[in-house]
Design an enzyme around this catalytic site. Structure first.
Site, PDB file in Angstrom:
ATOM      1  N   PRO A  18       0.849  -1.194   0.000  1.00 37.42           N
ATOM      2  CA  PRO A  18       0.000   0.000   0.000  1.00 37.42           C
ATOM      3  C   PRO A  18       0.883   1.242   0.000  1.00 37.42           C
ATOM      4  O   PRO A  18       1.651   1.454   0.932  1.00 37.42           O
ATOM      5  CB  PRO A  18      -0.788  -0.125   1.308  1.00 37.42           C
ATOM      6  CG  PRO A  18       0.080  -0.969   2.194  1.00 37.42           C
ATOM      7  CD  PRO A  18       0.876  -1.868   1.301  1.00 37.42           C
ATOM      8  N   CYS A 102       3.839   3.351   8.736  1.00 36.01           N
ATOM      9  CA  CYS A 102       4.108   4.591   7.998  1.00 36.01           C
ATOM     10  C   CYS A 102       4.984   5.526   8.830  1.00 36.01           C
ATOM     11  O   CYS A 102       4.623   5.892   9.956  1.00 36.01           O
ATOM     12  CB  CYS A 102       2.810   5.293   7.638  1.00 36.01           C
ATOM     13  SG  CYS A 102       3.087   6.862   6.773  1.00 36.01           S
ATOM     14  N   HIS A 171       8.168  -4.618   7.427  1.00 35.42           N
ATOM     15  CA  HIS A 171       9.135  -3.817   6.675  1.00 35.42           C
ATOM     16  C   HIS A 171      10.402  -3.803   7.520  1.00 35.42           C
ATOM     17  O   HIS A 171      10.398  -3.289   8.641  1.00 35.42           O
ATOM     18  CB  HIS A 171       8.605  -2.407   6.456  1.00 35.42           C
ATOM     19  CG  HIS A 171       9.518  -1.547   5.632  1.00 35.42           C
ATOM     20  ND1 HIS A 171       9.084  -0.464   4.924  1.00 35.42           N
ATOM     21  CD2 HIS A 171      10.850  -1.626   5.387  1.00 35.42           C
ATOM     22  CE1 HIS A 171      10.106   0.106   4.290  1.00 35.42           C
ATOM     23  NE2 HIS A 171      11.194  -0.588   4.579  1.00 35.42           N
ATOM     24  N   ASN A 204       9.255  -7.328   3.648  1.00 34.09           N
ATOM     25  CA  ASN A 204       9.169  -6.127   2.823  1.00 34.09           C
ATOM     26  C   ASN A 204      10.427  -5.293   3.021  1.00 34.09           C
ATOM     27  O   ASN A 204      10.926  -5.185   4.135  1.00 34.09           O
ATOM     28  CB  ASN A 204       7.915  -5.333   3.214  1.00 34.09           C
ATOM     29  CG  ASN A 204       7.780  -4.007   2.490  1.00 34.09           C
ATOM     30  OD1 ASN A 204       7.531  -2.970   3.105  1.00 34.09           O
ATOM     31  ND2 ASN A 204       7.936  -4.003   1.186  1.00 34.09           N
ATOM     32  N   ASP A 206      13.556  -3.473   0.117  1.00 37.60           N
ATOM     33  CA  ASP A 206      14.735  -3.675  -0.743  1.00 37.60           C
ATOM     34  C   ASP A 206      14.589  -4.762  -1.807  1.00 37.60           C
ATOM     35  O   ASP A 206      15.571  -5.088  -2.472  1.00 37.60           O
ATOM     36  CB  ASP A 206      15.989  -3.971   0.084  1.00 37.60           C
ATOM     37  CG  ASP A 206      16.493  -2.761   0.857  1.00 37.60           C
ATOM     38  OD1 ASP A 206      15.971  -1.651   0.607  1.00 37.60           O
ATOM     39  OD2 ASP A 206      17.386  -2.921   1.703  1.00 37.60           O
ATOM     40  N   GLY A 228       7.110  -2.832  -3.010  1.00 36.70           N
ATOM     41  CA  GLY A 228       6.593  -1.475  -3.051  1.00 36.70           C
ATOM     42  C   GLY A 228       7.230  -0.643  -4.136  1.00 36.70           C
ATOM     43  O   GLY A 228       6.830  -0.686  -5.296  1.00 36.70           O
TER      44      GLY A 228
END
Length: 332
Positions: A18, A102, A171, A204, A206, A228
């Site tokens: 997202p 985020c 992440h 998540n 790289d 992403g």
């Protein structure tokens, strides 16, 4: 076959991350065409949904051709998160995802996104509120911790699993890293080795090539990968990774003609969803990515930025194709 609640996915799924102002329906449609297995909306403010904010509501648009698809929400208030999950339910996505990752200041300052990493008890309460308020599978995306001195992903993974979430995406950076530096997947590997962890763990950070995807798959033993930034302007990466997993050989890169066709589709779908003027204005951020590495594109880029109608877009795409065909530039 991998399951998230009642959702069936391939054994090692590739997820589209997202991304704010990127992961909208037109872009998701392209990524689905090119091999993405599960996609998420742009993140949506729980408070915005409750206020009936137009921008937040627009982000709830999902379409059957992109399923399975999840709606991602963020916020720092339990009641607001629970109510927003009920609102999300009305558009019938396949799952609800919570953003605890985020790093952007305006989100963190509201005690949401990665800001919640400072308070695991709050993270657990927020997650419980969402899980209890919806019949949909709930997943979470988060980071390793606030900074290197406070990496808490081990505790987070166990405690969030106890709330009833069905999958966790990590992440492999801290909030302090933002999107810089090295994503440390060793932490993901450690979570996977924890015998108490039973839910799927997705990695998540790289993943930008089929070779790296295969290396990380073997080295860190996650259950799938979320991609992403590497997909922006390059939706082909999903099928390229799958092909490399299966054959050990690289697919050829998209030709200039294929890149132009992707731009045409993306622009057409953006205009259809947002209106012609807004759709083409918001396409501007994508052109450099679609044509990265293509010789002599600079002059064409300037002209693409001046396009305001689909008719102009069609003409410029035809002219661009003719230029590269006439000059016989290698399509790489």
């Amino acid at each position: 076959m991998l399951k998230i609640g009642n959702i069936s996915l391939p054994e090692f799924p590739l997820l589209l991350a997202p991304m704010e102002d990127v992961s909208d329906p037109p872009f998701r449609r392209l990524c689905k065409m090119h091999g993405a297995d599960l996609m998420y909306s742009e993140f949506i403010s729980s408070e915005g949904l409750i206020r009936d904010a137009i921008k937040s509501r627009k982000k709830l648009d999902i379409f059957d051709y992109e399923r399975p698809v999840g709606i991602q929400i963020f916020g720092g208030d339990e009641e607001a998160m629970a109510l927003s999950a009920k609102i999300v339910e009305t558009v019938e996505p396949d799952l609800v995802d919570i953003n605890f990752g985020c790093p952007v200041k305006k989100v963190v300052c509201k005690g949401a996104g990665a800001g919640v990493l400072k308070d695991i008890d709050l993270m657990v309460r927020l997650t419980k509120a969402v899980v209890r308020s919806t019949h949909l599978p709930v997943t979470v995306k988060t980071r390793l911790g606030w900074d290197n001195a406070s990496i808490n992903i081990d505790e987070v993974a166990e405690r969030l699993q106890e709330t009833g979430i069905k999958a966790l995406t990590i992440h492999a950076r801290t909030r302090a890293q933002m999107y810089k530096g090295h994503a440390d997947w060793e932490h993901i590997s450690r979570i996977k080795q924890n015998p108490n962890i039973e839910i799927p763990i997705f990695g998540n950070g790289d993943i930008d090539s089929p070779e790296k995807a295969l290396e990380y798959k073997g080295k860190y033993a996650c259950d799938g990968m979320m991609i992403g930034r590497a997909a922006i302007g390059y939706p082909w990466i999903f099928n390229e990774i799958k092909h490399f997993f299966e054959t050990g050989t690289l697919l050829r890169k998209p030709t200039i003609s294929e890149r132009l066709e992707a731009v045409r589709q993306h622009a057409e779908w953006s205009a259809e969803w947002k209106g012609e003027k807004t759709g083409l204005l918001e396409m501007r951020q994508h052109y450099s990515n679609y044509f990265r590495g293509i010789p002599h594109f600079k002059d064409f880029k300037r002209r693409f930025l001046e396009v305001f109608t689909l008719i102009e877009m069609e003409g410029l795409i035809a002219e661009t194709a003719a230029f590269y065909q006439e000059n016989e530039f290698s399509e790489r």
